[in-house]
Write a protein that holds these residues in place. Structure first.
Motif, PDB file in Angstrom:
ATOM      1  N   GLY A   1       0.808  -1.210   0.000  1.00 33.88           N
ATOM      2  CA  GLY A   1       0.000   0.000   0.000  1.00 33.88           C
ATOM      3  C   GLY A   1       0.844   1.263   0.000  1.00 33.88           C
ATOM      4  N   LEU A   2       2.005   1.213   0.656  1.00 37.33           N
ATOM      5  CA  LEU A   2       2.924   2.352   0.634  1.00 37.33           C
ATOM      6  C   LEU A   2       3.512   2.525  -0.761  1.00 37.33           C
ATOM      7  CD1 LEU A   2       4.822   1.673   3.994  1.00 37.33           C
ATOM      8  CD2 LEU A   2       2.843   3.167   3.619  1.00 37.33           C
ATOM      9  N   ILE A   3       3.858   1.406  -1.387  1.00 40.12           N
ATOM     10  CA  ILE A   3       4.385   1.451  -2.748  1.00 40.12           C
ATOM     11  C   ILE A   3       3.321   2.020  -3.694  1.00 40.12           C
ATOM     12  CG2 ILE A   3       5.179   0.037  -4.688  1.00 40.12           C
ATOM     13  CD1 ILE A   3       6.334  -1.900  -2.562  1.00 40.12           C
ATOM     14  N   GLY A   4       2.088   1.544  -3.529  1.00 40.16           N
ATOM     15  CA  GLY A   4       1.009   2.029  -4.374  1.00 40.16           C
ATOM     16  C   GLY A   4       0.761   3.511  -4.204  1.00 40.16           C
ATOM     17  N   LYS A   5       0.743   3.985  -2.958  1.00 40.03           N
ATOM     18  CA  LYS A   5       0.510   5.420  -2.742  1.00 40.03           C
ATOM     19  C   LYS A   5       1.667   6.251  -3.278  1.00 40.03           C
ATOM     20  CE  LYS A   5      -0.772   8.997   0.517  1.00 40.03           C
ATOM     21  NZ  LYS A   5      -1.041   9.427   1.910  1.00 40.03           N
ATOM     22  N   TYR A   6       2.887   5.753  -3.112  1.00 40.03           N
ATOM     23  CA  TYR A   6       4.041   6.479  -3.657  1.00 40.03           C
ATOM     24  C   TYR A   6       3.903   6.614  -5.169  1.00 40.03           C
ATOM     25  CZ  TYR A   6       8.873   8.106  -4.012  1.00 40.03           C
ATOM     26  OH  TYR A   6       9.997   8.876  -4.253  1.00 40.03           O
ATOM     27  N   ALA A   7       3.519   5.525  -5.822  1.00 43.28           N
ATOM     28  CA  ALA A   7       3.341   5.575  -7.278  1.00 43.28           C
ATOM     29  C   ALA A   7       2.233   6.552  -7.653  1.00 43.28           C
ATOM     30  CB  ALA A   7       3.023   4.184  -7.809  1.00 43.28           C
ATOM     31  N   MET A   8       1.154   6.571  -6.888  1.00 49.27           N
ATOM     32  CA  MET A   8       0.026   7.455  -7.175  1.00 49.27           C
ATOM     33  C   MET A   8       0.392   8.925  -7.006  1.00 49.27           C
ATOM     34  SD  MET A   8      -2.940   5.300  -5.165  1.00 49.27           S
ATOM     35  CE  MET A   8      -4.279   6.463  -5.447  1.00 49.27           C
ATOM     36  N   THR A   9       1.193   9.236  -5.982  1.00 48.49           N
ATOM     37  CA  THR A   9       1.430  10.633  -5.633  1.00 48.49           C
ATOM     38  C   THR A   9       2.712  11.214  -6.218  1.00 48.49           C
ATOM     39  OG1 THR A   9       2.530   9.964  -3.573  1.00 48.49           O
ATOM     40  CG2 THR A   9       0.169  10.396  -3.465  1.00 48.49           C
ATOM     41  N   ARG A  10       3.735  10.382  -6.377  1.00 46.32           N
ATOM     42  CA  ARG A  10       5.036  10.897  -6.775  1.00 46.32           C
ATOM     43  C   ARG A  10       5.383  10.610  -8.227  1.00 46.32           C
ATOM     44  NH1 ARG A  10       8.307  12.572  -2.629  1.00 46.32           N
ATOM     45  NH2 ARG A  10       7.004  13.190  -0.860  1.00 46.32           N
ATOM     46  N   LEU A  11       4.795   9.583  -8.804  1.00 45.99           N
ATOM     47  CA  LEU A  11       5.236   9.150 -10.132  1.00 45.99           C
ATOM     48  C   LEU A  11       4.136   9.179 -11.181  1.00 45.99           C
ATOM     49  CD1 LEU A  11       7.334   6.023  -9.042  1.00 45.99           C
ATOM     50  CD2 LEU A  11       8.158   8.330  -9.456  1.00 45.99           C
ATOM     51  N   ASP A  12       2.885   8.980 -10.766  1.00 44.09           N
ATOM     52  CA  ASP A  12       1.839   8.721 -11.757  1.00 44.09           C
ATOM     53  C   ASP A  12       0.940   9.917 -12.049  1.00 44.09           C
ATOM     54  OD1 ASP A  12       0.410   6.859 -13.490  1.00 44.09           O
ATOM     55  OD2 ASP A  12      -1.221   7.062 -12.055  1.00 44.09           O
ATOM     56  N   ASP A  13       0.569  10.666 -11.031  1.00 46.62           N
ATOM     57  CA  ASP A  13      -0.289  11.834 -11.193  1.00 46.62           C
ATOM     58  C   ASP A  13      -1.595  11.465 -11.908  1.00 46.62           C
ATOM     59  OD1 ASP A  13      -1.051  14.481 -10.888  1.00 46.62           O
ATOM     60  OD2 ASP A  13      -0.131  15.112 -12.766  1.00 46.62           O
ATOM     61  N   HIS A  14      -2.193  10.343 -11.516  1.00 45.35           N
ATOM     62  CA  HIS A  14      -3.504   9.907 -11.996  1.00 45.35           C
ATOM     63  C   HIS A  14      -3.487   9.524 -13.491  1.00 45.35           C
ATOM     64  CE1 HIS A  14      -7.986  10.440 -10.706  1.00 45.35           C
ATOM     65  NE2 HIS A  14      -7.773   9.281 -11.284  1.00 45.35           N
ATOM     66  N   ALA A  15      -2.320   9.374 -14.073  1.00 49.21           N
ATOM     67  CA  ALA A  15      -2.270   9.055 -15.501  1.00 49.21           C
ATOM     68  C   ALA A  15      -2.632   7.602 -15.784  1.00 49.21           C
ATOM     69  CB  ALA A  15      -0.873   9.362 -16.053  1.00 49.21           C
ATOM     70  N   ARG A  16      -2.202   6.693 -14.945  1.00 47.58           N
ATOM     71  CA  ARG A  16      -2.460   5.271 -15.177  1.00 47.58           C
ATOM     72  C   ARG A  16      -3.177   4.595 -14.012  1.00 47.58           C
ATOM     73  NH1 ARG A  16       0.046   3.214 -19.704  1.00 47.58           N
ATOM     74  NH2 ARG A  16       1.557   4.590 -20.693  1.00 47.58           N
ATOM     75  N   ILE A  17      -2.961   5.058 -12.788  1.00 50.36           N
ATOM     76  CA  ILE A  17      -3.593   4.444 -11.619  1.00 50.36           C
ATOM     77  C   ILE A  17      -4.862   5.209 -11.268  1.00 50.36           C
ATOM     78  CG2 ILE A  17      -3.343   3.861  -9.190  1.00 50.36           C
ATOM     79  CD1 ILE A  17      -0.343   3.592  -9.652  1.00 50.36           C
ATOM     80  N   ASP A  18      -5.982   4.514 -11.285  1.00 52.73           N
ATOM     81  CA  ASP A  18      -7.265   5.118 -10.940  1.00 52.73           C
ATOM     82  C   ASP A  18      -7.425   5.222  -9.429  1.00 52.73           C
ATOM     83  OD1 ASP A  18      -9.952   5.995 -11.054  1.00 52.73           O
ATOM     84  OD2 ASP A  18     -10.669   3.929 -10.943  1.00 52.73           O
ATOM     85  N   ARG A  19      -7.236   4.094  -8.735  1.00 54.08           N
ATOM     86  CA  ARG A  19      -7.438   4.071  -7.289  1.00 54.08           C
ATOM     87  C   ARG A  19      -6.772   2.830  -6.717  1.00 54.08           C
ATOM     88  NH1 ARG A  19     -12.662   1.171  -7.258  1.00 54.08           N
ATOM     89  NH2 ARG A  19     -13.037   0.769  -9.468  1.00 54.08           N
ATOM     90  N   MET A  20      -6.832   2.699  -5.392  1.00 53.55           N
ATOM     91  CA  MET A  20      -6.162   1.588  -4.732  1.00 53.55           C
ATOM     92  C   MET A  20      -7.006   1.065  -3.579  1.00 53.55           C
ATOM     93  SD  MET A  20      -2.349   1.374  -2.979  1.00 53.55           S
ATOM     94  CE  MET A  20      -2.601   2.682  -1.767  1.00 53.55           C
TER      95      MET A  20
END
Length: 241
Positions: free
Chosen positions: A119-138
Motif C-alpha cells: 500500500g505504501l508502494i502504491g501510494k508512492y506511485a500514485m502521488t510521486r510518479l503517476d499523477d492519476h495518468a495510469r492508476i485510478d485508485r487503490m
C-alpha cells in the motif's frame, strides 16, 4: 466512511494471542503454496478494470491469491509483478517498477490491490510518479500508512523503514490529495501494526478480523475488496451482533 465496530475495540488478550498464532500459520501456509503450479498467466484474462497486485514485505504474490481469485472471477484481469520478488527494496524503487510495468503493458485506469508495504508502494506511485495518468485508485489491506511501533525494534533496515519518522513514510503522510482514491481495509487487531491502518480522507473499512496476514483469506475482506472494486455489487460483511 469509517466502519466503527465498538464491540471489538477491546480485544481480550487470549483472543489476540490466538489470532497471532493463526496469523503466522497463515503466512507459513502461503509461503509453501507459493511453490505450487499456479502461474501469473492464469489471472490475466477478463474484460473488467485491470488490477495490479502489490504484496507486502517478504511476501510473494501468492499471498494475495484469495483476493486475486475473487477479482478474476468477477471479470477483472489481474497482473502481478514477479520482479518485486519478496519486496525487500525501498518503496521508491519498487514504485518505479510498478509504473514501469504499467507503461510496458500500456495499462490505464488501473486498480491497485495491495497488502501491507504494498500500500505504501502504491501510494508512492500514485502521488510521486503517476499523477492519476495510469492508476485510478487503490484498495490497500493492512497497510502501515502511519508507520508501525514495532519497526523501531527491527533488526534490519528494510523493516526499520516502517517507522512513522522514516522520511518516505513521513512524506507520504503529507500527501493528502490521493487519499480520497484509496480504500483502506484492516482488522480490529493487527499483529504487526498496533496503530491500525486508518487513513485520513480515505474510505476506511474496519473489519472484525484479527491478524496481519490471515485477513487476506477472510470472506469479509473479499467482500470489502469486491465492494471497492465494483461499487454497488457487493458490501462488506458486518460484525455479527
Amino acid at each position: 466512511m469509517t466502519e466503527v465496530l465498538r464491540s471489538a475495540d477491546r480485544v481480550p488478550l487470549l483472543r489476540r494471542a490466538r489470532w497471532a498464532v493463526l496469523d503466522w500459520w497463515y503466512a507459513v501456509v502461503w509461503q509453501v503454496r507459493s511453490l505450487g503450479p499456479t502461474t501469473t498467466d492464469d489471472y490475466r484474462t477478463g474484460d473488467g478494470q485491470p488490477v495490479v497486485v502489490i504484496p507486502g514485505v517478504y511476501e510473494t504474490w501468492h499471498f494475495m491469491r484469495p483476493l486475486m481469485d475473487a477479482l478474476h472471477d468477477r471479470g477483472h484481469p489481474v497482473h502481478v509483478l514477479p520482479v518485486l520478488r519478496h519486496n525487500l527494496r525501498p518503496v521508491p524503487e519498487s514504485a518505479d517498477e510498478v509504473l514501469g510495468y504499467l507503461r510496458e503493458h500500456d495499462l490505464r485506469d488501473v486498480l491497485v490491490l495491495a497488502h501491507s508495504k504494498g500500500g505504501l508502494i502504491g501510494k508512492y506511485a500514485m502521488t510521486r510518479l503517476d499523477d492519476h495518468a495510469r492508476i485510478d485508485r487503490m484498495v490497500a489491506v493492512s497497510t502501515p500508512f502511519g508507520g508501525s511501533g514495532w519497526a523501531r525494534l527491527a533488526p534490519v533496515r528494510h523493516l526499520r523503514a516502517f517507522r512513522a519518522s522514516d522520511p518516505v513514510l513521513a512524506a507520504l503522510a503529507r500527501e493528502l490529495d490521493a487519499n480520497a482514491r484509496i480504500t483502506s481495509v484492516y482488522g480490529v487487531f493487527d499483529t504487526l501494526i498496533p496503530e491500525g491502518s486508518e487513513l485520513a480522507g480515505a474510505t476506511n473499512v474496519r473489519l472484525p478480523v484479527g491478524g496481519h496476514f490471515r485477513i487476506l483469506g477472510d470472506a469479509r475482506t473479499r467482500s470489502a475488496v469486491l465492494s471497492a472494486a465494483d461499487p454497488g455489487t457487493a458490501a462488506p460483511d458486518r460484525d455479527p451482533a
